[in-house]
Design a protein around this motif. Structure first.
Motif, PDB file in Angstrom:
ATOM      1  N   THR A 271      60.502  33.151  24.627  1.00  0.00           N
ATOM      2  CA  THR A 271      60.100  34.476  25.113  1.00  0.00           C
ATOM      3  C   THR A 271      58.716  34.807  24.578  1.00  0.00           C
ATOM      4  O   THR A 271      58.393  34.459  23.432  1.00  0.00           O
ATOM      5  CB  THR A 271      61.126  35.518  24.614  1.00  0.00           C
ATOM      6  OG1 THR A 271      62.393  35.191  25.175  1.00  0.00           O
ATOM      7  CG2 THR A 271      60.742  36.932  25.033  1.00  0.00           C
TER       8      THR A 271
ATOM      9  N   THR B  54      54.263  35.839  25.398  1.00  0.00           N
ATOM     10  CA  THR B  54      53.101  35.586  26.244  1.00  0.00           C
ATOM     11  C   THR B  54      52.646  34.122  26.198  1.00  0.00           C
ATOM     12  O   THR B  54      51.848  33.709  27.038  1.00  0.00           O
ATOM     13  CB  THR B  54      51.923  36.486  25.812  1.00  0.00           C
ATOM     14  OG1 THR B  54      51.666  36.256  24.415  1.00  0.00           O
ATOM     15  CG2 THR B  54      52.222  37.950  26.037  1.00  0.00           C
ATOM     16  N   THR B  55      53.133  33.350  25.215  1.00  0.00           N
ATOM     17  CA  THR B  55      52.838  31.908  25.202  1.00  0.00           C
ATOM     18  C   THR B  55      53.944  31.157  25.949  1.00  0.00           C
ATOM     19  O   THR B  55      53.659  30.328  26.827  1.00  0.00           O
ATOM     20  CB  THR B  55      52.719  31.393  23.749  1.00  0.00           C
ATOM     21  OG1 THR B  55      51.888  32.290  23.000  1.00  0.00           O
ATOM     22  CG2 THR B  55      52.116  29.999  23.711  1.00  0.00           C
TER      23      THR B  55
ATOM     24  N   ASP C 194      55.219  34.100  15.795  1.00  0.00           N
ATOM     25  CA  ASP C 194      54.245  35.080  15.307  1.00  0.00           C
ATOM     26  C   ASP C 194      53.475  34.546  14.109  1.00  0.00           C
ATOM     27  O   ASP C 194      52.314  34.890  13.907  1.00  0.00           O
ATOM     28  CB  ASP C 194      54.970  36.387  14.957  1.00  0.00           C
ATOM     29  CG  ASP C 194      55.687  36.934  16.175  1.00  0.00           C
ATOM     30  OD1 ASP C 194      55.020  37.119  17.206  1.00  0.00           O
ATOM     31  OD2 ASP C 194      56.916  37.100  16.132  1.00  0.00           O
TER      32      ASP C 194
ATOM     33  N   LYS D 206      59.402  35.053  13.727  1.00  0.00           N
ATOM     34  CA  LYS D 206      59.517  35.281  15.161  1.00  0.00           C
ATOM     35  C   LYS D 206      60.118  36.667  15.378  1.00  0.00           C
ATOM     36  O   LYS D 206      60.664  37.270  14.467  1.00  0.00           O
ATOM     37  CB  LYS D 206      60.400  34.207  15.807  1.00  0.00           C
ATOM     38  CG  LYS D 206      59.671  32.876  15.946  1.00  0.00           C
ATOM     39  CD  LYS D 206      60.452  31.833  16.713  1.00  0.00           C
ATOM     40  CE  LYS D 206      60.975  32.243  18.049  1.00  0.00           C
ATOM     41  NZ  LYS D 206      59.949  32.764  18.986  1.00  0.00           N
ATOM     42  N   GLY D 207      59.997  37.151  16.635  1.00  0.00           N
ATOM     43  CA  GLY D 207      60.700  38.382  16.978  1.00  0.00           C
ATOM     44  C   GLY D 207      59.829  39.566  17.321  1.00  0.00           C
ATOM     45  O   GLY D 207      60.343  40.669  17.496  1.00  0.00           O
ATOM     46  N   ALA D 208      58.506  39.355  17.473  1.00  0.00           N
ATOM     47  CA  ALA D 208      57.668  40.487  17.907  1.00  0.00           C
ATOM     48  C   ALA D 208      58.156  41.022  19.245  1.00  0.00           C
ATOM     49  O   ALA D 208      58.066  42.209  19.525  1.00  0.00           O
ATOM     50  CB  ALA D 208      56.211  40.068  18.004  1.00  0.00           C
ATOM     51  N   GLY D 209      58.701  40.128  20.060  1.00  0.00           N
ATOM     52  CA  GLY D 209      59.224  40.549  21.370  1.00  0.00           C
ATOM     53  C   GLY D 209      60.671  41.015  21.296  1.00  0.00           C
ATOM     54  O   GLY D 209      61.241  41.410  22.316  1.00  0.00           O
TER      55      GLY D 209
ATOM     56  N   ALA E 156      63.344  39.176  20.680  1.00  0.00           N
ATOM     57  CA  ALA E 156      64.328  38.215  21.195  1.00  0.00           C
ATOM     58  C   ALA E 156      64.835  37.269  20.104  1.00  0.00           C
ATOM     59  O   ALA E 156      65.414  36.227  20.402  1.00  0.00           O
ATOM     60  CB  ALA E 156      63.714  37.417  22.346  1.00  0.00           C
TER      61      ALA E 156
ATOM     62  N   GLU F  41      66.657  33.594  20.482  1.00  0.00           N
ATOM     63  CA  GLU F  41      65.719  32.493  20.231  1.00  0.00           C
ATOM     64  C   GLU F  41      66.244  31.582  19.132  1.00  0.00           C
ATOM     65  O   GLU F  41      66.169  30.351  19.236  1.00  0.00           O
ATOM     66  CB  GLU F  41      64.355  33.056  19.837  1.00  0.00           C
ATOM     67  CG  GLU F  41      63.635  33.737  21.002  1.00  0.00           C
ATOM     68  CD  GLU F  41      62.372  34.459  20.604  1.00  0.00           C
ATOM     69  OE1 GLU F  41      61.485  34.565  21.448  1.00  0.00           O
ATOM     70  OE2 GLU F  41      62.277  34.934  19.450  1.00  0.00           O
TER      71      GLU F  41
ATOM     72  N   LYS G 224      47.918  31.914  14.606  1.00  0.00           N
ATOM     73  CA  LYS G 224      49.309  32.045  14.147  1.00  0.00           C
ATOM     74  C   LYS G 224      49.582  31.181  12.905  1.00  0.00           C
ATOM     75  O   LYS G 224      50.623  31.318  12.274  1.00  0.00           O
ATOM     76  CB  LYS G 224      50.285  31.619  15.261  1.00  0.00           C
ATOM     77  CG  LYS G 224      50.124  32.359  16.588  1.00  0.00           C
ATOM     78  CD  LYS G 224      50.659  33.752  16.495  1.00  0.00           C
ATOM     79  CE  LYS G 224      50.620  34.519  17.810  1.00  0.00           C
ATOM     80  NZ  LYS G 224      51.549  34.080  18.808  1.00  0.00           N
TER      81      LYS G 224
END
Ligand code: 5RP
Length: 232
Positions: A33, A35-36, A90, A100-103, A105, A109, A127
């Protein structure tokens, strides 16, 4: 070219390259999940359109929607063995532990990464860090216990913020849970901190991914896309 446009070009390059390197016809693929990762999804869609038999497990409703719109067949977690999962991050530390987890998810994930035979992390150079912690660690919590968990974490590590959507209503994950963004500062032992947080009643998962989970880190910069050498 603006910095954002530049970064987006690199995100596209690393997303496409991961699919070209690690996905074959017949692959069952975990799709991340963000933008990458969305560029990896786009590349998979091109391959499916060419007739390759690729199926995917999506790590969020957003990725699931993108897969459906682009015609990528989906299976549920546990329905098929996942050959490889591809996802962004991230922060990637020198030992390959991740934030991870800025989004939001992170739970799905991590579930997909844990189930996959290989976990490929795709990032742009900003990153890469020596140690995790400059980026606040997302912690997914059952909403009923959000305040008690926040107080417990805050007592040991001040700097806990309930994530909000548009500044007002609490952000809710695809699992209906809240997120606490925790400013821990430099993290010496991500696996130990992850375990300590998960021991608090009400915590569902954290965005700290232990180093052993990552199989490959793929980075795109102005010189191209490369695999990082494994940490010793
Ligand atoms: C979402 C994530 C993303 O993978 C992470 O936030 C990186 O996202 P982006 O590629 O947009 O920078 O963990 O929960």
């Amino acid at each position: 070219m603006s910095l954002t446009a530049d970064t987006d070009v690199l995100k596209r390059a690393v997303g496409f390259s991961a699919v070209d390197r690690y996905v074959r016809s017949g692959t069952c693929l975990g799709l991340g999940t963000g933008t990458t990762a969305r560029w990896a999804v786009a590349r998979v869609a091109e391959r499916v359109a060419r007739g390759e038999e690729i199926v995917a497990v999506a790590t969020s409703t957003a990725t699931e929607r993108q897969c459906r719109e682009l015609g990528i067949p989906l299976v549920a977690l546990g329905e098929r063995e996942i050959d490889v999962a591809i996802d962004g991050a991230d922060e990637v530390a020198a030992d390959w532990s991740l934030t991870k987890g800025a989004g939001g998810a992170l739970f799905r994930e991590k579930a997909v990464a844990l189930a996959a035979r290989a976990f490929v992390v795709i990032v742009t150079p900003e990153k890469l860090v020596e140690r995790l912690g400059a980026f606040p660690t997302p912690v997914e919590v059952v909403p009923f216990a959000a305040v008690t968990v926040a107080c417990a974490v805050e007592a040991a590590h001040p700097g806990v913020r309930v994530r909000r959507r548009g500044g007002v209503a609490p952000f809710l994950t695809d699992n209906g849970n809240a997120i606490l963004d925790c400013a821990f500062g430099p993290i010496d032992d991500p696996a130990a901190l992850d375990a300590a947080l998960r021991a608090i009643h009400g915590v569902v998962a954290t965005g700290l991914f232990p180093s052993g989970l990552t199989s490959v880190v793929l980075v795109a910069d102005a010189n191209g896309t490369r695999e990082l050498p494994e940490p010793h």
